[in-house]
Scaffold this active site. Structure first.
Site, PDB file in Angstrom:
ATOM      1  N   CYS A 196      39.838  35.853  36.089  1.00  0.00           N
ATOM      2  CA  CYS A 196      38.464  35.724  35.764  1.00  0.00           C
ATOM      3  C   CYS A 196      37.886  37.296  35.631  1.00  0.00           C
ATOM      4  O   CYS A 196      37.523  37.447  34.808  1.00  0.00           O
ATOM      5  CB  CYS A 196      37.710  35.106  37.055  1.00  0.00           C
ATOM      6  SG  CYS A 196      38.299  35.706  38.645  1.00  0.00           S
ATOM      7  N   HIS A 242      35.802  35.149  42.679  1.00  0.00           N
ATOM      8  CA  HIS A 242      35.782  34.636  41.566  1.00  0.00           C
ATOM      9  C   HIS A 242      34.460  35.429  40.586  1.00  0.00           C
ATOM     10  O   HIS A 242      33.349  35.841  41.302  1.00  0.00           O
ATOM     11  CB  HIS A 242      35.462  33.191  41.497  1.00  0.00           C
ATOM     12  CG  HIS A 242      35.713  32.355  39.982  1.00  0.00           C
ATOM     13  ND1 HIS A 242      36.688  32.587  39.187  1.00  0.00           N
ATOM     14  CD2 HIS A 242      34.560  31.747  39.246  1.00  0.00           C
ATOM     15  CE1 HIS A 242      36.520  31.980  38.009  1.00  0.00           C
ATOM     16  NE2 HIS A 242      35.273  31.429  38.011  1.00  0.00           N
ATOM     17  N   HIS A 254      34.151  31.584  31.824  1.00  0.00           N
ATOM     18  CA  HIS A 254      34.982  32.203  32.822  1.00  0.00           C
ATOM     19  C   HIS A 254      36.538  31.630  32.663  1.00  0.00           C
ATOM     20  O   HIS A 254      36.681  30.570  32.039  1.00  0.00           O
ATOM     21  CB  HIS A 254      34.498  31.818  34.100  1.00  0.00           C
ATOM     22  CG  HIS A 254      34.316  30.545  34.450  1.00  0.00           C
ATOM     23  ND1 HIS A 254      34.167  30.131  35.633  1.00  0.00           N
ATOM     24  CD2 HIS A 254      33.978  29.284  33.603  1.00  0.00           C
ATOM     25  CE1 HIS A 254      33.919  28.795  35.829  1.00  0.00           C
ATOM     26  NE2 HIS A 254      33.792  28.361  34.420  1.00  0.00           N
TER      27      HIS A 254
END
Length: 287
Positions: A196, A242, A254
């Site tokens: 990510c 994240h 993502h």
């Protein structure tokens, strides 16, 4: 002067061990020697940077062909290095370290091949990721396809590269979208596998924007905090561990471990799905 406890320094961004440390840290940490390191360059297409000199150790990030590094030690087949681009510190195999050579071009395609000659029908000698840097000395054309040529006579499709001094792209979201369906890889930072924060960093780098490597670094350093109802294209949504990129005010892009690739997802649905693992988003930021 009081020495800084090693525990208070981020080992990901600072070069220090009991035996050696970066000269910039002299007076802040204890070490037998303080050195500046030697300039070098990544000599392999993609190489994992590890926290320990052990192939069984998980990778923290990846370095790409032609990226600048500084080497602080080399022993037992491993080099202790720092990436000059984002400052990340770790270990790579000695084979990944090469001499400094001025690069002329950067790969702008998510993935491409290095051929042994100006001929796409020949088996390639390497696969290269977006962000790789090479030195080309000329051009050749075969059956209407133009190649940029290295001093070894190896070629890359010219349309897949741009000179390093040219504007590569202006919209980092458009760059990130080119990685759709690229496999998710923890620590990955290439067109062959990406995580990510790697997606954020590499996409921004291709538009001339600097971003640190990991999610916790990015949430502290990228842009300004905004409210959720102000989200628009290019904004970032952070969870603990994240990060995702807003393609528009409702769609999150993502690299994630749920689909195990780079994917689009409705933001509201993503927040509900991710909540069980990472709780609610911790920040919304506009870089």
């Amino acid at each position: 002067m009081t020495m800084t406890s090693a525990e208070t320094l981020d080992r990901r961004l600072n070069v220090f061990r009991a035996d050696i440390a970066d000269a910039k840290l002299e007076g802040r940490v204890e070490a037998q020697r303080f050195i500046t390191g030697e300039s070098a360059q990544v000599a392999l297409p993609v190489i994992g940077l590890r926290p320990r000199p052990d192939m069984a150790s998980g990778i923290d990030t990846e370095l790409l062909l032609g990226e600048a590094i500084r080497v602080f030690d080399s022993a037992d087949g491993w080099a202790f290095v720092q990436a000059e681009g984002d400052g990340y510190v770790g270990y790579v195999p000695d084979a990944a370290v090469g001499a400094v050579e001025a690069t002329t071009h950067i790969v702008i395609a998510p993935r491409t091949f290095l051929y042994p000659a100006a001929e796409l029908r020949k088996p390639p000698v390497a696969a290269l990721s977006m962000g790789s840097r090479l030195k080309f000395i000329g051009e050749e054309e075969t059956r209407g396809t133009r190649y940029l040529m290295t001093a070894k006579g190896e070629g890359v499709i010219a349309a897949h590269c741009l000179p390093v001094d040219q504007q590569i792209a202006s919209d980092y979201v458009a760059v990130a979208l080119r990685f759709l369906e690229t496999p998710y890889l923890w620590g990955g930072r290439s067109g062959f596998g990406i995580d990510c924060s790697g997606l954020v960093q590499l996409s921004m780098a291709m538009t001339g924007k600097f971003a640190l490597r990991d999610t916790d670094m990015q949430v502290k350093s990228l842009g300004t905090e905004i409210e959720r109802d102000a989200l628009r294209r290019g904004d970032l949504v952070f969870w603990k561990g994240h990060v995702g990129i807003m393609e528009d005010e409702k769609t999150l892009l993502h690299a994630n471990g749920h689909t195990m690739n780079v994917a689009r997802e409705n933001l509201d649905e993503a927040i509900e799905r991710i909540g069980w693992l990472y709780d609610r988003p911790t920040a919304y930021r506009r870089p």
